[in-house]
Design a protein around this motif. Structure first.
Motif, PDB file in Angstrom:
ATOM      1  N   TYR A 179       0.848  -1.187   0.000  1.00 21.11           N
ATOM      2  CA  TYR A 179       0.000   0.000   0.000  1.00 21.11           C
ATOM      3  C   TYR A 179       0.890   1.246   0.000  1.00 21.11           C
ATOM      4  CZ  TYR A 179      -4.112  -2.817   1.285  1.00 21.11           C
ATOM      5  OH  TYR A 179      -5.146  -3.734   1.313  1.00 21.11           O
ATOM      6  N   VAL A 180       1.004   1.911  -1.144  1.00 19.81           N
ATOM      7  CA  VAL A 180       1.797   3.140  -1.220  1.00 19.81           C
ATOM      8  C   VAL A 180       1.175   4.217  -0.337  1.00 19.81           C
ATOM      9  CG1 VAL A 180       2.655   4.961  -2.739  1.00 19.81           C
ATOM     10  CG2 VAL A 180       2.617   2.591  -3.531  1.00 19.81           C
ATOM     11  N   SER A 181      -0.149   4.265  -0.314  1.00 19.36           N
ATOM     12  CA  SER A 181      -0.844   5.284   0.479  1.00 19.36           C
ATOM     13  C   SER A 181      -0.540   5.139   1.961  1.00 19.36           C
ATOM     14  CB  SER A 181      -2.350   5.197   0.243  1.00 19.36           C
ATOM     15  OG  SER A 181      -2.842   3.906   0.567  1.00 19.36           O
ATOM     16  N   LEU A 182      -0.422   3.914   2.451  1.00 16.26           N
ATOM     17  CA  LEU A 182      -0.111   3.696   3.863  1.00 16.26           C
ATOM     18  C   LEU A 182       1.281   4.224   4.190  1.00 16.26           C
ATOM     19  CD1 LEU A 182      -0.930   2.513   6.587  1.00 16.26           C
ATOM     20  CD2 LEU A 182       0.003   0.306   5.846  1.00 16.26           C
ATOM     21  N   GLY A 183       2.242   3.969   3.306  1.00 16.46           N
ATOM     22  CA  GLY A 183       3.586   4.507   3.501  1.00 16.46           C
ATOM     23  C   GLY A 183       3.599   6.020   3.479  1.00 16.46           C
ATOM     24  N   SER A 184       2.800   6.616   2.576  1.00 14.35           N
ATOM     25  CA  SER A 184       2.731   8.074   2.472  1.00 14.35           C
ATOM     26  C   SER A 184       2.131   8.693   3.729  1.00 14.35           C
ATOM     27  CB  SER A 184       1.884   8.462   1.252  1.00 14.35           C
ATOM     28  OG  SER A 184       2.456   7.944   0.064  1.00 14.35           O
ATOM     29  N   ILE A 185       1.075   8.085   4.246  1.00 18.06           N
ATOM     30  CA  ILE A 185       0.442   8.574   5.470  1.00 18.06           C
ATOM     31  C   ILE A 185       1.407   8.484   6.649  1.00 18.06           C
ATOM     32  CG2 ILE A 185      -1.397   8.077   7.141  1.00 18.06           C
ATOM     33  CD1 ILE A 185      -3.045   7.084   4.647  1.00 18.06           C
ATOM     34  N   ALA A 186       2.145   7.390   6.714  1.00 25.29           N
ATOM     35  CA  ALA A 186       3.119   7.209   7.794  1.00 25.29           C
ATOM     36  C   ALA A 186       4.215   8.263   7.727  1.00 25.29           C
ATOM     37  CB  ALA A 186       3.729   5.805   7.714  1.00 25.29           C
ATOM     38  N   VAL A 187       4.629   8.640   6.523  1.00 20.60           N
ATOM     39  CA  VAL A 187       5.645   9.690   6.344  1.00 20.60           C
ATOM     40  C   VAL A 187       5.167  11.003   6.956  1.00 20.60           C
ATOM     41  CG1 VAL A 187       6.714  11.194   4.609  1.00 20.60           C
ATOM     42  CG2 VAL A 187       6.816   8.711   4.337  1.00 20.60           C
ATOM     43  N   ALA A 188       3.920  11.368   6.684  1.00 21.92           N
ATOM     44  CA  ALA A 188       3.368  12.627   7.197  1.00 21.92           C
ATOM     45  C   ALA A 188       3.275  12.617   8.719  1.00 21.92           C
ATOM     46  CB  ALA A 188       1.990  12.872   6.587  1.00 21.92           C
ATOM     47  N   LEU A 207      -2.974  14.132   5.534  1.00 19.23           N
ATOM     48  CA  LEU A 207      -4.047  13.228   5.947  1.00 19.23           C
ATOM     49  C   LEU A 207      -5.354  13.578   5.240  1.00 19.23           C
ATOM     50  CD1 LEU A 207      -3.324  12.963   9.791  1.00 19.23           C
ATOM     51  CD2 LEU A 207      -2.712  11.340   7.990  1.00 19.23           C
ATOM     52  N   TRP A 208      -5.626  14.875   5.095  1.00 18.01           N
ATOM     53  CA  TRP A 208      -6.845  15.299   4.418  1.00 18.01           C
ATOM     54  C   TRP A 208      -6.845  14.872   2.962  1.00 18.01           C
ATOM     55  CZ3 TRP A 208     -11.643  16.695   5.006  1.00 18.01           C
ATOM     56  CH2 TRP A 208     -12.315  17.366   3.983  1.00 18.01           C
ATOM     57  N   ARG A 209      -5.707  15.034   2.291  1.00 14.47           N
ATOM     58  CA  ARG A 209      -5.625  14.656   0.883  1.00 14.47           C
ATOM     59  C   ARG A 209      -5.695  13.140   0.696  1.00 14.47           C
ATOM     60  NH1 ARG A 209      -6.858  17.925  -2.982  1.00 14.47           N
ATOM     61  NH2 ARG A 209      -5.295  17.129  -4.428  1.00 14.47           N
ATOM     62  N   HIS A 210      -5.382  12.410   1.757  1.00 16.42           N
ATOM     63  CA  HIS A 210      -5.442  10.942   1.694  1.00 16.42           C
ATOM     64  C   HIS A 210      -6.689  10.386   2.381  1.00 16.42           C
ATOM     65  CE1 HIS A 210      -1.147  11.346   0.650  1.00 16.42           C
ATOM     66  NE2 HIS A 210      -1.255  10.152   0.134  1.00 16.42           N
ATOM     67  N   ARG A 211      -7.683  11.233   2.626  1.00 13.15           N
ATOM     68  CA  ARG A 211      -8.855  10.778   3.384  1.00 13.15           C
ATOM     69  C   ARG A 211      -9.588   9.632   2.681  1.00 13.15           C
ATOM     70  NH1 ARG A 211      -9.780  15.434   0.797  1.00 13.15           N
ATOM     71  NH2 ARG A 211     -11.769  15.812  -0.280  1.00 13.15           N
ATOM     72  N   ALA A 212      -9.661   9.684   1.341  1.00 15.44           N
ATOM     73  CA  ALA A 212     -10.307   8.592   0.610  1.00 15.44           C
ATOM     74  C   ALA A 212      -9.484   7.309   0.719  1.00 15.44           C
ATOM     75  CB  ALA A 212     -10.496   8.976  -0.854  1.00 15.44           C
ATOM     76  N   ASN A 213      -8.156   7.454   0.685  1.00 18.79           N
ATOM     77  CA  ASN A 213      -7.277   6.285   0.844  1.00 18.79           C
ATOM     78  C   ASN A 213      -7.440   5.668   2.229  1.00 18.79           C
ATOM     79  OD1 ASN A 213      -5.663   8.518  -0.860  1.00 18.79           O
ATOM     80  ND2 ASN A 213      -5.233   6.491  -1.707  1.00 18.79           N
ATOM     81  N   ILE A 214      -7.568   6.539   3.246  1.00 19.55           N
ATOM     82  CA  ILE A 214      -7.731   6.046   4.612  1.00 19.55           C
ATOM     83  C   ILE A 214      -9.018   5.232   4.730  1.00 19.55           C
ATOM     84  CG2 ILE A 214      -8.111   6.745   7.014  1.00 19.55           C
ATOM     85  CD1 ILE A 214      -6.285   9.165   6.438  1.00 19.55           C
ATOM     86  N   LYS A 215     -10.102   5.716   4.118  1.00 23.17           N
ATOM     87  CA  LYS A 215     -11.369   4.981   4.148  1.00 23.17           C
ATOM     88  C   LYS A 215     -11.230   3.629   3.468  1.00 23.17           C
ATOM     89  CE  LYS A 215     -14.424   9.025   4.264  1.00 23.17           C
ATOM     90  NZ  LYS A 215     -15.462   9.794   3.510  1.00 23.17           N
TER      91      LYS A 215
END
Length: 210
Positions: free
Chosen positions: A141-150, A187-195
């Protein structure tokens, strides 16, 4: 005044939309494909690894270069130098995410955030890269790695900001605030990914969208 200038210059640099420009070179609007944004992850999924790498480094450099320039210019003011770098990075991220000439429809700002991280601290860079690669390799999951970076960026700044970067005591709360805005923006820009991550429907690396 320095804060406003750094934020404005950063925003102007952020308007260089590497993903959109690369897509146009391939005669497509990348925002009409995949996840619908012009970031490097979407380019990777739609156009392949080479395209994703080119766009990532384009977005990375457009933040790294102005942040390093601020570091050089304000090197004689160590108590505010890192704060101004953060403002510059925030400006780039906002310009990347919300380009006015593309109806404010840009990317998610992770590659630009990476440029800010490298400009600020190589130790943080190593920690962020390790966390990102481990998460992506293990979960795909690239999005998970990106969220963790933030999130790691914000925690690092709060825990080590004052001592490690020598930020003046009068600027510490502002320093934390800008770090929080950068994290919340991601986190806001990834809100759809988080869901989708929570529901188990997020796309994994290697599963390209048609």
């Amino acid at each position: 005044m320095e804060r406003i200038i750094c934020l404005a210059v950063g925003y102007m640099c952020g308007l260089i939309q590497s993903g959109y420009l690369y897509g146009k070179s391939q005669k497509i609007d990348i925002r009409n494909y995949g996840s619908g944004n012009s970031g490097s992850t979407n380019v990777l999924r739609v156009l392949g690894k080479k395209a994703g790498a080119i766009v990532f480094f384009g977005d990375f450099l457009k933040c790294l270069i102005p942040c390093i320039a601020v570091r050089v210019i304000f090197n004689h003011q160590p108590d505010i130098m890192y704060l101004l770098m953060m403002y510059t990075g925030l400006g780039v991220i906002l310009g990347h995410n919300y380009p006015f000439y593309l109806n404010f429809k840009g990317g998610k700002g992770i590659a630009a955030t990476a440029g800010l991280i490298v400009a600020m601290d190589l130790k943080l860079t190593a920690a962020e890269l390790t966390v990102f690669l481990l998460l992506v390799i293990i979960t795909r999951y690239v999005s998970l790695g990106s969220i963790a970076v933030a999130v790691l960026f914000f925690l690092w700044m709060v825990i080590l900001g004052g001592g490690l970067y020598g930020v003046g005591s009068g600027y510490l709360m502002e320093f934390y605030m800008v770090a929080a805005i950068i994290c919340i923006q991601a986190l806001w820009r990834h809100r759809a990914n988080i869901k989708r991550l929570l529901s188990g429907t997020e796309s994994k690396l290697g599963s390209a969208k048609k």
